[in-house]
Motif scaffolding. Structure first.
Motif, mmCIF file in Angstrom:
data_model
loop_
_atom_site.group_PDB
_atom_site.id
_atom_site.type_symbol
_atom_site.label_atom_id
_atom_site.label_comp_id
_atom_site.label_asym_id
_atom_site.label_seq_id
_atom_site.Cartn_x
_atom_site.Cartn_y
_atom_site.Cartn_z
ATOM 1 N N ASP A 10 0.815 -1.222 0.000
ATOM 2 C CA ASP A 10 0.000 0.000 0.000
ATOM 3 C C ASP A 10 0.846 1.269 0.000
ATOM 4 N N GLU A 11 2.055 1.184 0.537
ATOM 5 C CA GLU A 11 2.916 2.355 0.626
ATOM 6 C C GLU A 11 3.516 2.753 -0.723
ATOM 7 N N ILE A 12 3.564 1.827 -1.664
ATOM 8 C CA ILE A 12 4.241 2.105 -2.937
ATOM 9 C C ILE A 12 3.357 1.921 -4.163
ATOM 10 N N LYS A 13 2.079 1.676 -3.984
ATOM 11 C CA LYS A 13 1.237 1.327 -5.135
ATOM 12 C C LYS A 13 1.222 2.417 -6.205
ATOM 13 N N ASP A 14 1.178 3.694 -5.816
ATOM 14 C CA ASP A 14 1.175 4.766 -6.820
ATOM 15 C C ASP A 14 2.514 4.850 -7.543
ATOM 16 N N PHE A 15 3.596 4.726 -6.795
ATOM 17 C CA PHE A 15 4.924 4.741 -7.418
ATOM 18 C C PHE A 15 5.086 3.547 -8.361
ATOM 19 N N LYS A 16 4.644 2.394 -7.910
ATOM 20 C CA LYS A 16 4.750 1.179 -8.724
ATOM 21 C C LYS A 16 3.962 1.326 -10.025
ATOM 22 N N ALA A 17 2.809 2.011 -9.978
ATOM 23 C CA ALA A 17 1.989 2.212 -11.175
ATOM 24 C C ALA A 17 2.726 3.036 -12.223
ATOM 25 N N GLY A 18 3.637 3.921 -11.801
ATOM 26 C CA GLY A 18 4.400 4.740 -12.732
ATOM 27 C C GLY A 18 5.727 4.128 -13.148
ATOM 28 N N LEU A 19 6.033 2.964 -12.627
ATOM 29 C CA LEU A 19 7.294 2.282 -12.910
ATOM 30 C C LEU A 19 7.149 1.388 -14.139
ATOM 31 N N SER A 20 8.039 1.534 -15.109
ATOM 32 C CA SER A 20 8.081 0.613 -16.252
ATOM 33 C C SER A 20 8.842 -0.626 -15.790
ATOM 34 N N ILE A 21 8.100 -1.638 -15.371
ATOM 35 C CA ILE A 21 8.716 -2.824 -14.759
ATOM 36 C C ILE A 21 9.276 -3.749 -15.820
ATOM 37 N N CYS A 30 10.726 -10.843 0.740
ATOM 38 C CA CYS A 30 10.710 -9.576 -0.004
ATOM 39 C C CYS A 30 10.393 -9.781 -1.482
ATOM 40 N N ARG A 31 10.003 -8.688 -2.110
ATOM 41 C CA ARG A 31 9.732 -8.682 -3.543
ATOM 42 C C ARG A 31 10.440 -7.472 -4.142
ATOM 43 N N MET A 32 11.051 -7.661 -5.314
ATOM 44 C CA MET A 32 11.770 -6.596 -6.003
ATOM 45 C C MET A 32 11.163 -6.374 -7.387
ATOM 46 N N TYR A 33 10.993 -5.099 -7.727
ATOM 47 C CA TYR A 33 10.517 -4.701 -9.046
ATOM 48 C C TYR A 33 11.623 -3.860 -9.687
ATOM 49 N N GLU A 34 12.229 -4.378 -10.735
ATOM 50 C CA GLU A 34 13.273 -3.637 -11.446
ATOM 51 C C GLU A 34 12.649 -2.928 -12.632
ATOM 52 N N GLY A 35 13.090 -1.705 -12.894
ATOM 53 C CA GLY A 35 12.559 -0.994 -14.045
ATOM 54 C C GLY A 35 13.063 0.423 -14.117
ATOM 55 N N GLN A 36 12.277 1.253 -14.799
ATOM 56 C CA GLN A 36 12.616 2.665 -14.947
ATOM 57 C C GLN A 36 11.464 3.527 -14.463
ATOM 58 N N TYR A 37 11.834 4.607 -13.795
ATOM 59 C CA TYR A 37 10.876 5.613 -13.355
ATOM 60 C C TYR A 37 11.437 6.945 -13.803
ATOM 61 N N ARG A 38 10.697 7.615 -14.676
ATOM 62 C CA ARG A 38 11.148 8.888 -15.236
ATOM 63 C C ARG A 38 12.569 8.784 -15.782
ATOM 64 N N GLN A 39 12.800 7.740 -16.536
ATOM 65 C CA GLN A 39 14.040 7.471 -17.254
ATOM 66 C C GLN A 39 15.237 7.205 -16.346
ATOM 67 N N ARG A 40 14.974 6.798 -15.117
ATOM 68 C CA ARG A 40 16.048 6.414 -14.195
ATOM 69 C C ARG A 40 15.875 4.949 -13.818
ATOM 70 N N ASP A 41 16.967 4.205 -13.876
ATOM 71 C CA ASP A 41 16.924 2.812 -13.449
ATOM 72 C C ASP A 41 16.720 2.749 -11.939
ATOM 73 N N CYS A 42 15.810 1.876 -11.529
ATOM 74 C CA CYS A 42 15.586 1.723 -10.099
ATOM 75 C C CYS A 42 15.084 0.323 -9.794
ATOM 76 N N VAL A 43 15.213 -0.022 -8.536
ATOM 77 C CA VAL A 43 14.642 -1.252 -8.028
ATOM 78 C C VAL A 43 13.775 -0.857 -6.843
ATOM 79 N N LEU A 44 12.522 -1.233 -6.916
ATOM 80 C CA LEU A 44 11.545 -0.967 -5.874
ATOM 81 C C LEU A 44 11.470 -2.230 -5.023
ATOM 82 N N VAL A 45 11.700 -2.090 -3.718
ATOM 83 C CA VAL A 45 11.857 -3.248 -2.848
ATOM 84 C C VAL A 45 10.821 -3.235 -1.731
ATOM 85 N N LEU A 46 10.044 -4.302 -1.637
ATOM 86 C CA LEU A 46 9.131 -4.495 -0.515
ATOM 87 C C LEU A 46 9.863 -5.350 0.511
ATOM 88 N N THR A 47 10.149 -4.775 1.661
ATOM 89 C CA THR A 47 10.959 -5.455 2.664
ATOM 90 C C THR A 47 10.151 -6.305 3.639
#
Length: 194
Positions: A10-21, A30-47
């Motif tokens: 719930d803390e990251i759902k909006d950010f995750k929606a904008g992430l090109s996974i 844990c779960r990791m989502y690798e992708g791009q957000y606003r043309q920056r490489d990132c990994v979104l991590v649920l701890t």
């Protein structure tokens, strides 16, 4: 690559929606989502919740991914009357209080000053962005009297359960770190009654 950590979906759902996974993976809790957000490489991590989960997962991430900065996000509880529900608090510094009954805080850690300066300029409708101090506690802090006591004792504005562990792993590796948390419960709210 920017690593963004959060305990709950719930803390990251909006950010995750904008992430090109590009890739989704899991490891233990844990779960990791690798992708791009606003043309920056990132990994979104649920701890998952708690400092121990956050510590283990952060160590895994910094040893597996080409990380350049770490961000702790999510909800937290207000420890004073300075913030209101929905406000964003950027942690300039943070301490770990351990359990409510423990004697004192572990050493203070600092967020990267350049990241704090950049994040503090964020504006939004219906909330304010403040720079302050965070406190990590191993248990949920629900009672208004306990929140006020902790805020005064540690001169802190917000409490969460993961940020210190993430900051500590970042400091050990020399990576820039910042925590940006949204106020979920005000200092007057009894979290168990929400």
């Amino acid at each position: 690559m920017i690593a963004i950590f959060s305990a709950l979906e719930d803390e990251i759902k909006d950010f995750k929606a904008g992430l090109s996974i590009r890739k989704t993976s899991s490891y233990q809790c844990c779960r990791m989502y690798e992708g791009q957000y606003r043309q920056r490489d990132c990994v979104l991590v649920l701890t998952g919740m708690g400092g121990e989960h956050a510590r283990q997962v952060t160590q895994l991430i910094v040893s597996t991914y080409p990380v350049t900065a770490l961000i702790s996000t999510g909800f937290g509880g207000s420890l004073n009357h300075r913030t209101d529900i929905g406000d964003i608090l950027i942690y300039a510094g943070l301490s770990d209080a351990g359990s409510p009954g423990e004697a004192g805080a572990k050493s203070e850690l600092k967020s990267d000053s350049r990241l704090v300066e950049a994040a503090s300029t964020c504006k939004g409708k219906g909330f304010q962005t403040l720079v302050g101090r965070g406190l990590t506690l191993s248990d949920v802090c629900s009672l208004p009297s306990e929140k006020l006591r902790l805020g005064q004792k540690f001169v802190a504005d917000m409490v969460d359960m993961e940020s210190y562990s993430i900051a500590q792993a970042a400091a050990e590796k020399g990576f820039p770190f910042i925590a940006a948390r949204s106020v979920f419960d005000s200092v007057e709210d009894d979290l168990w009654l929400l």
